[in-house]
Scaffold this motif. Sequence first.
Motif, mmCIF file in Angstrom:
data_model
loop_
_atom_site.group_PDB
_atom_site.id
_atom_site.type_symbol
_atom_site.label_atom_id
_atom_site.label_comp_id
_atom_site.label_asym_id
_atom_site.label_seq_id
_atom_site.Cartn_x
_atom_site.Cartn_y
_atom_site.Cartn_z
ATOM 1 N N HIS A 54 1.004 -1.341 -0.089
ATOM 2 C CA HIS A 54 -0.009 0.104 -0.123
ATOM 3 C C HIS A 54 0.870 1.248 -0.034
ATOM 4 O O HIS A 54 0.520 2.034 -0.697
ATOM 5 N N LYS A 55 1.814 1.538 1.429
ATOM 6 C CA LYS A 55 3.210 1.907 1.040
ATOM 7 C C LYS A 55 3.454 2.389 -0.591
ATOM 8 O O LYS A 55 3.847 3.490 -0.972
ATOM 9 N N ALA A 56 3.967 1.702 -1.174
ATOM 10 C CA ALA A 56 4.979 1.634 -2.431
ATOM 11 C C ALA A 56 3.666 2.140 -3.427
ATOM 12 O O ALA A 56 3.690 3.095 -4.129
ATOM 13 N N GLU A 57 2.489 1.720 -3.239
ATOM 14 C CA GLU A 57 1.445 2.844 -4.372
ATOM 15 C C GLU A 57 0.978 3.485 -4.315
ATOM 16 O O GLU A 57 0.492 4.558 -5.432
ATOM 17 N N LYS A 58 1.045 4.083 -2.738
ATOM 18 C CA LYS A 58 1.635 5.377 -2.423
ATOM 19 C C LYS A 58 2.359 6.655 -3.348
ATOM 20 O O LYS A 58 2.452 6.919 -3.643
ATOM 21 N N ALA A 59 3.278 6.134 -3.258
ATOM 22 C CA ALA A 59 4.498 6.838 -3.748
ATOM 23 C C ALA A 59 4.141 6.957 -5.133
ATOM 24 O O ALA A 59 4.840 7.661 -5.638
ATOM 25 N N ILE A 60 3.873 5.321 -5.769
ATOM 26 C CA ILE A 60 4.001 5.709 -7.042
ATOM 27 C C ILE A 60 3.028 6.383 -7.716
ATOM 28 O O ILE A 60 2.813 7.489 -8.386
ATOM 29 N N GLU A 61 1.513 6.872 -7.087
ATOM 30 C CA GLU A 61 0.573 7.803 -6.819
ATOM 31 C C GLU A 61 0.943 9.209 -7.237
ATOM 32 O O GLU A 61 0.853 9.959 -8.324
ATOM 33 N N ALA A 62 2.273 9.086 -6.110
ATOM 34 C CA ALA A 62 2.113 10.680 -6.294
ATOM 35 C C ALA A 62 3.662 10.622 -7.068
ATOM 36 O O ALA A 62 3.607 12.237 -7.716
ATOM 37 N N LEU A 63 4.555 10.249 -7.547
ATOM 38 C CA LEU A 63 4.984 10.147 -8.263
ATOM 39 C C LEU A 63 4.537 10.489 -9.967
ATOM 40 O O LEU A 63 5.169 10.995 -10.694
ATOM 41 N N GLN A 64 3.297 9.752 -9.630
ATOM 42 C CA GLN A 64 3.102 9.931 -11.101
ATOM 43 C C GLN A 64 2.203 11.618 -11.787
ATOM 44 O O GLN A 64 2.003 11.781 -12.919
ATOM 45 N N GLN A 65 1.602 11.909 -10.882
ATOM 46 C CA GLN A 65 1.069 13.603 -10.975
ATOM 47 C C GLN A 65 2.975 14.541 -11.383
ATOM 48 O O GLN A 65 2.514 15.809 -11.565
ATOM 49 N N MET A 66 4.023 14.214 -11.200
ATOM 50 C CA MET A 66 4.908 14.697 -11.590
ATOM 51 C C MET A 66 5.160 15.182 -13.198
ATOM 52 O O MET A 66 5.139 16.018 -13.761
ATOM 53 N N THR A 67 4.685 13.812 -13.241
ATOM 54 C CA THR A 67 4.231 13.979 -14.669
ATOM 55 C C THR A 67 3.971 15.384 -16.381
ATOM 56 O O THR A 67 4.437 16.298 -16.958
ATOM 57 N N THR A 68 2.709 15.557 -15.731
ATOM 58 C CA THR A 68 2.144 16.935 -15.895
ATOM 59 C C THR A 68 1.290 17.489 -14.906
ATOM 60 O O THR A 68 0.278 16.866 -14.565
ATOM 61 N N PRO A 69 1.960 18.022 -13.684
ATOM 62 C CA PRO A 69 1.193 18.514 -12.857
ATOM 63 C C PRO A 69 0.136 20.029 -12.777
ATOM 64 O O PRO A 69 -0.925 19.857 -12.019
ATOM 65 N N THR A 70 0.323 20.637 -13.605
ATOM 66 C CA THR A 70 -0.349 21.803 -13.793
ATOM 67 C C THR A 70 -0.709 22.128 -15.628
ATOM 68 O O THR A 70 0.539 21.916 -16.374
ATOM 69 N N ALA A 71 -1.477 22.792 -15.685
ATOM 70 C CA ALA A 71 -1.795 23.118 -17.240
ATOM 71 C C ALA A 71 -2.104 24.553 -17.036
ATOM 72 O O ALA A 71 -3.444 25.158 -16.193
ATOM 73 N N LEU A 72 -1.599 25.288 -18.409
ATOM 74 C CA LEU A 72 -2.617 26.509 -18.017
ATOM 75 C C LEU A 72 -3.432 26.712 -19.126
ATOM 76 O O LEU A 72 -3.132 26.465 -20.696
ATOM 77 N N VAL A 73 -4.768 27.171 -18.856
ATOM 78 C CA VAL A 73 -5.978 27.654 -19.623
ATOM 79 C C VAL A 73 -6.377 28.329 -19.477
ATOM 80 O O VAL A 73 -6.823 29.243 -19.204
ATOM 81 N N ARG A 74 -7.069 28.914 -21.337
ATOM 82 C CA ARG A 74 -8.714 30.000 -21.088
ATOM 83 C C ARG A 74 -9.840 29.553 -20.532
ATOM 84 O O ARG A 74 -10.446 28.819 -21.420
#
Length: 884
Positions: free
Chosen positions: A98-118
């Motif tokens: 469970h701990k490892a999966e949580k770490a994976i989820e945190a890492l996945q968010q590094m790929t495209t953290p935010t976007a500029l939209v109108r």
Amino acid sequence: MWFAKTKEETLEELGVDPSVGLSSAEAKSRLEKYGENKLKGKPKKSLISLFFAQLKDWLIYVLLGAALITLVVGEYVDTIIILLVVILNAIIGVAQEHKAEKAIEALQQMTTPTALVRRDGKIVEVPSHEVVPGDIVILDAGRYIPADLRLLESVNLQIEESALTGESVPSDKDADAIHEDPKTPVGDKSNMAFMSTLVTYGRGEGVVVRTAMETEMGKIAKILDEDTQDLTPLQRRLGELGKTLGTIAIAICALIFIIGWLQGRDLFDMFLTAISLAVAAIPEGLPAIVAIVLALGVTRMSKINAIVKKLPAVETLGSVNIICSDKTGTLTQNKMTVVKYFTLDHEAEVPNTGSGFEAAPDVKELIKTFVLCSDATYENGQGTGDPTEIALVVMGERFNLPREALHTTYRRVGERPFDSDRKLMSTLNQMEEGYRVHTKGAIDQILKISTTALVGGKIVPLTEEMKQRYLEASEAMSNDALRVLGAAFKTTDRILEPEEMEKDLTVIGFVGMIDPPRVEVKDSIHEAKMAGITPIMITGDHKNTAFAIAKELGIAESITQCMTGAEIDALTDEKFAKRISHYRVFARVSPEHKVKIVKALKDQGNIVSMTGDGVNDAPSLKSADIGVAMGITGTDVSKSASDMILTDDNFTTIVHAVREGRNIYENIKKSVIFLLSCNLGEVVAILASVLFFWPVPLIATQILWINLLTDTLPAIALGVDPGDKEVMKRKPRDPKESFFAHGAGTRAALGGLLIGLITIIAFAIGLNAEGYSLSAANIPAEALAHGRTMAFIVLAASQLFYSLAKRNNTKSIFQIGLFSNKYLIGAIIIGLLLQVLVINIPVLAAAFGMQPISLADWGTAIGLAFLPLIVNEIIKIFMRMREA
């Protein structure tokens, strides 16, 4: 097929005005309709299913069977103990997964953290998972694409799409293009931008047409979303060990019970003894100890920037003998750096640290042109934009020519963007008097459009001899694996059209740049080689560039150890597999070549670790024994396909992880051998007494108490033993190697026999003090209690002391440090104190069938208990003499 539609058709179909974007309410509605913009993996298992998955093990089945038997015969305390160990093992496994999966989820968010939209007519920053079809996304250099877009605007827009296409050169984008062919390859869809790719140059806008699993990334994620993991060497070893111990336990039960029955002993007592001994023969602490050791290993590895997705992968690292690594970012710093400059007056190296350096006038002009003809920024040690341009701006900072000051003083009034055909970029800047064109690009192209040169502070005609000097110097830099970039300028009294800029220029000189190796990697590669591990570089770069880096790092010694992707294609799989052991560098390779390399190496019997970051790397990551994804530059799909993720994208972390894996395996092996030696001692003592018609030296409750005492704290303390400093001076372990290889089985058997023998001797001494011998008939209960108390002390204490000997196979306890494992010392002290309490507290003594003994008897018992440790230390002396 959005790439076949016009911009107007796309916007009309999605119902959005690009100047306003979606309203907040509409965005919320579409988010509910389409769902979050996230790649979905396999459905998450519930905690209950994870818990029961931990119980699918032969050793666990045997333990549960033993628990059932002890329940039937009324030994409820033993039943509870066994069940607690099984449950503890399962809980630890669930917690770590469970701990490892949580770490994976945190890492996945590094790929495209935010976007500029109108939205609502304003440009806002939103989490990428909230982007919906119809959103207008603003693109600029350094930003990841949050979803698949149909481009609406593109100004010199270039996007790094290697994660999808494997092509290392950024793709040029054209929002006005329309591709009518339905089979247009992804790499040729110039009017599209795809999820998780990176804008490297220019700017643009696009409308979201697909999100989440409907994107190109999502399609590949679906294909790769399979769970076909093989068992690791540790899982196989433990599975075999569990079956063997289960068989032995059943055989011991049957043998002792049958012998006792034939001898006419009390059947119920013999049955209890047989069952107790069978339980003792199975190290029920082993599954929990293995889980704890692996879990602690995962925790330690996360602190050194390596996140392991599955516990057994930690151990597999200990068998790795080939590490295939990307060059960029893993072996190198992933940032271009100017290392040399050349003008006809000066040639020198650029300092790689510090600032405030002075430059000659012609070198100043060279730097000024490079900085003014760049769009990159550099502030507070962080750069944005094209890596090459960042390197030029950093060079300006070193020589007191900062970008911000130059661009403020010499305002840009015109430009001719870079073009891959021209290989040039030019800007027009306002100067104190008039205007100046600044041009940078390939030196051969610069020389073609130049008619003069800057020499001695003066502009002179460019001669053929001068051209030859420039070309020879640039060739020398290229041979050193440097990327060469030239600069030229001309002054004018008016604003020129772009087409007029690149004519009749004055060449100044050029610079050589490189993505330098990471400082710490060279030492790590040396360490890997000392450990019998072969580092191999795999890169898309040119052969000479790859070899120069490989030679500097110590990966390769000769250019003959380098092979290109084209050369791989020219060989059959069989020929390639036979020759592969000769090569250390693979250059100009595609992701498909990576799979071929991994398979060829594995065909030669190697255990292979492979790094990767792109979607197309996923097959090679899955093919490798240990797939290692990049946490910073890696895509979601590559992380999903990997066994381990590096949060710092650093080769050194892989070497550290290998060291950790080796030590973890060694610690597990120490615990296993210790437990088996101890349990064998118990079996020898009971079985010998039955075979020779002697009284049994220990009753069922005493056996189970000692088993509980030695199978928990000491075994766990051995499992967390400090790592062997010389573990990386040995060759990788053969994954087929048994726990009992290299004499470990013989030493375990010898230790067990010694423990069993001194237990019987202690029993005999105790009986003799009461006036009886082992062969005497009708020994009274008081005499038996005295003898069994002596045997009880010796059996427990000898196992506790013996744990010290198992810390290292050849080094003495003083060489490794008697107190270097404080947990083990604590476990021994606690064990001895518990023995004293059980013997001297009347209620406990009566329950366990023992009696207090004299100090002299204690001295005799402790002296005997030290014998297995002393004998083991003597054996080590001879082993060290043989190795010397």
